[in-house]
Write an enzyme that holds these catalytic residues in place. Sequence first.
Site, PDB file in Angstrom:
ATOM      1  N   LYS C 205      38.239  41.361  24.914  1.00 13.42           N
ATOM      2  CA  LYS C 205      37.241  40.510  25.559  1.00 13.42           C
ATOM      3  C   LYS C 205      36.774  41.195  26.838  1.00 13.42           C
ATOM      4  O   LYS C 205      37.500  41.240  27.820  1.00 13.42           O
ATOM      5  CB  LYS C 205      37.867  39.140  25.878  1.00 13.42           C
ATOM      6  N   GLU C 279      47.789  43.686  34.932  1.00 17.00           N
ATOM      7  CA  GLU C 279      47.385  44.565  36.046  1.00 17.00           C
ATOM      8  C   GLU C 279      46.540  43.717  36.972  1.00 17.00           C
ATOM      9  O   GLU C 279      45.412  43.369  36.629  1.00 17.00           O
ATOM     10  CB  GLU C 279      46.543  45.743  35.527  1.00 17.00           C
ATOM     11  N   CYS C 313      41.077  47.510  42.272  1.00 14.52           N
ATOM     12  CA  CYS C 313      42.286  46.724  42.536  1.00 14.52           C
ATOM     13  C   CYS C 313      43.237  47.466  43.471  1.00 14.52           C
ATOM     14  O   CYS C 313      43.960  46.857  44.238  1.00 14.52           O
ATOM     15  CB  CYS C 313      42.986  46.361  41.238  1.00 14.52           C
ATOM     16  N   GLU C 410      42.821  39.813  49.114  1.00 13.23           N
ATOM     17  CA  GLU C 410      42.031  40.832  48.419  1.00 13.23           C
ATOM     18  C   GLU C 410      40.553  40.439  48.477  1.00 13.23           C
ATOM     19  O   GLU C 410      40.161  39.385  47.977  1.00 13.23           O
ATOM     20  CB  GLU C 410      42.484  40.945  46.964  1.00 13.23           C
TER      21      GLU C 410
END
Lengths: 313, 256, 501
Positions: C205, C279, C313, C410
Amino acid sequence: MTDKTIKFEKRSASDESKAIEGVEQAKSSRLNVLKTYKIYIDGKFPRSESGRYYTLESAKGKAIANVSLCSRKDFRDAVTAARAAQLKWASATAYNRGQILYRIAEMLEARRTQFIEELVLQGSTSEAAQAEVETSIDRLVYFAGWSDKYQQIFSSVNPVASSHFNFSILEPTGVVGLLAPEENSLLGLISALAPIIVGGNSCVLLASGSKPLCSVSFAEVLNSSDVPAGVVNILTGYRKELLSHFSSHMDVNAVVYAGDSDDEFKTIQQNAVSNLKRIIRFSPKNWYSPECESPYRILDCQETKTTWHPIGN
Amino acid sequence: MLDLTTLDAKDTDGKVKQLCRKAIRPHDSLPDLPSVAAVCVYPNFVSTAKEALSGSSVKVAAVATAFPSGMSTLKVKLRETKWAVNQGADEIDMVISRGKFLAGEYDFVSDEIAAVKEECGPAHLKVILETGELSTLDNIRKASDLAMEAGADFIKTSTGKIQPAATLPVTLVMLEAIRDFYYRTGKKIGMKPAGGIATAKLALQYLVMVRETLGQEWLSPDWFRFGASVLANDLLRQIVKEQTGVYQSFDYFTKD
Amino acid sequence: MKKKQKMQKKAEIKSALKINFSTDWKYDPAPESADHIKLEKKYDLFINGKFVAPKKGKYFETINPAKETKLAEVAEGTEEDIDTAVRAARSAYEKIWSKISARERGKYLFRIARIMQEKARELAVIESLDSGKPIRESKTVDIPLAAAHFFYNAGWADKLDYAFPGRKAHSIGVAGQIIPWNFPLLMAAWKIAPALAAGNTVVLKPAETTPLTALKLAEIFQQADLPPGVVNIVTGAGATGAALTRHPDIDKIAFTGSTDIGKLIMKSLVGTNKKYTLELGGKSANIIFEDAALDQAVEGIINGIFFNQGHVCCAGSRLYVQESIAKNLIRKLKDRMETLIVGDPLDKNTDIGAINSKAQLEKIQSYLTIGIEEGAQRFQPACDLPKSGYWCRPTLFTDVAQSHRIAQEEIFGPVLSVQTFRTVEEVIEKANNTPYGLAGGVWTDKGAKVFSITSQIRAGVLWANTYNKFDPTAPFGGYKESGMGREGGVHGLYPYVELAS
């Protein structure tokens, strides 16, 4: 304050009387000194902060021990100790960790009759008890030997397509909670614990609820084996009560579940989400089976770290 | 921003004069093109060049100090410098004593530069590090700092006699040294990569580096020079290509 | 007294020194040609080797974030479509992929890698159009690395017995994979290649804002004659992904994305035996010691935080600078930021492209305000921004405290928070003072120090005197709340196999 009494049902009466007989003979005319079973936190032997206990009874209804019924605060204190000890333990040399694990085996060997007696007291046949203690000792030796080898097996130098020296090594996950199995209270505990600590993790473990004696005596072995304080912390009590704390404490990095209940494991899965604990189910049907002796068990509580450094001048 | 250069032992008065003509007027069919910044010659051709360039904006640069090796005594180097200046050189391109530098005798190298600078009088001093012999970027940075502290007006990569000559990484290190020196002292130092820059495309990459390291003010012949001989014709070729839309042949550009 | 005045004056002059980067030497546009790119108006789901219309007939738009224009319409997969895809994957697993020889499996992957290389330029342009990332990066990083992941894993297919000493590796079955929008094709390759090499089939996906290169990859699978159903690609948003993780016939979930979504996925797997790798996010520390090569470090800091608009990331979003060099380094950093070019992703000179979506831009902008409200000093260079599209200037915050949200959370954008430190102990403590543990950077010229620091940072990837380097042979993944499991290298195969003695 006593919470509950645990009785042993399946156990041969003859084995118990033999064990008791031995003790009787030794004491002859004197009153023998009974041992207070304590817990093990930060290299010290307290009783539960809660003051609670539960009484272990033999099949005949004879009280064997008043075992500490640990609370979540005991668990909290144990995690604090484990966290404080972990980095130093991880930075000990692999050689040193191996020597310490071997030292545990030596100390256990020296006290093997005591452990056999305790297993028998808790319902083992003497043959089974002997096999369990001996396998436990050998298993410690087995994992002691892995201390300076698993890194070589599982690390790598990575041939990246650029001018860098690149390698991946294993580092311990950190503080690991271990829920030891109910049966094989010594062998199961040692089989699950050895790969955790040989890899540089510290551990808080909950002993078998129905057969806690060996775990407490094992703490005494650890205490005389150069294992730094806090590296292994041993609690006794009810798994149902402590399970959720083991799996939800935010400073626990991984939980190894060696029990056999799907529901309990599900609770761990649920609680582990809060800080992404690594959860490992280690429930072999047979603790003597070869799957219990494998470096992949060490890998369960390791993280891979990849380091890059340029090559050049 | 170009220093047209001829530094061959077989150079003649005639060749130097030709080069000077090219320096003043790079391409006859492009009369609006500016002259180059300087012509760079051996000391004994300074007077020839000076005469050929009289009335133009083009400066005369002379290599000195026992170019290209620098293997001589300080006394000889100073006399050579003095003589070139007296002949009319506007700029002196000196070489450092690489052997002494590599041996760690930094004071020697520094004192030598300072002495030559004194001898230059009004002439600008470019200090050639000969980066191809300094072996590491760390050394290049160290030599740049040392030369600037000792009084260089420009620092220059190479003599053109040693390979590798100018490269992009070496030039970047020297530009960074100039920038840090500027922030430390407020003094501006010029930069001259020399040798090995043969195409307009490569020259453009150098200019981008100057722009992004030292900004607007260094994008001028006062603070930045290319030391090159064949670059000029490639620049001309690309300029003509831009104007005509047709790829060009070297047959149509004079080799001087 | 006179001496003191002189010193003061000198200091004043020096602090006023400024290099002038606003120059009349402008760069001409250098756009990568997009003429040769073939995009359909409408993309269906890729199931069982064919493009098929979604059951509910719904489509959504994918837009070019640099222009806010529609690139194509893409099918929105629903629970039914996921079910069809999983069935196709299961059938392909049982009938074909687990039956054919490992060597043949590997050869398919080699073939895919080659076709990706042949189409590299086209893929790069589409990647930049759809995601907003600079063409320089999609050309030199995303696409070549994506092909390299197929090449690397291809060779493992028939060598798995060497990857796990003492054990025999078996495939798991059907893997459900959910990937993010920051490296669309690279993440697809990163996930699909090891799964296939180890003998599993896949339902993938892609992210809803960047589905196009995954669909181009589907075309490559067709061209490579990959057996139908081995890889199925179901486009859609969060609901589509949730349907995939919930599907009972999935054996393994691999997810890359935010820590919040990662936790939701972990929660949805409670009570199942599905394996999973995650992750997730990060707030990685990039540490500059006084003995570092400063100008190199500046380049590393820039690459660490502004690479891919900071949509990374493992971005080095927390900068720790040793006190003694802080002033000098921050000046160098600001000078360098003045020369960054923000704009058209297809321009070959562009350093920072478009922010991937409006929603992401708004999130980043909220942090730009939060930073100021928290009392930090904000610096942005005076670069021009295009009129339409989603843009954010590279941003530096100084006077940042460890407790500031801009130092804790983040941001996933081109925003760097800077703190200073005095001692090694202090910086290690601060670097590790986060629930995350994905990556970190260390800059020092002292070799022993490099390894002392890298071994003390609790993170999965450490870059010493470099940053943001990736390779298919190098395992990648996080400690703590940055995820679990590794991708890449021999370690990246582990989550895709079952080991037996």
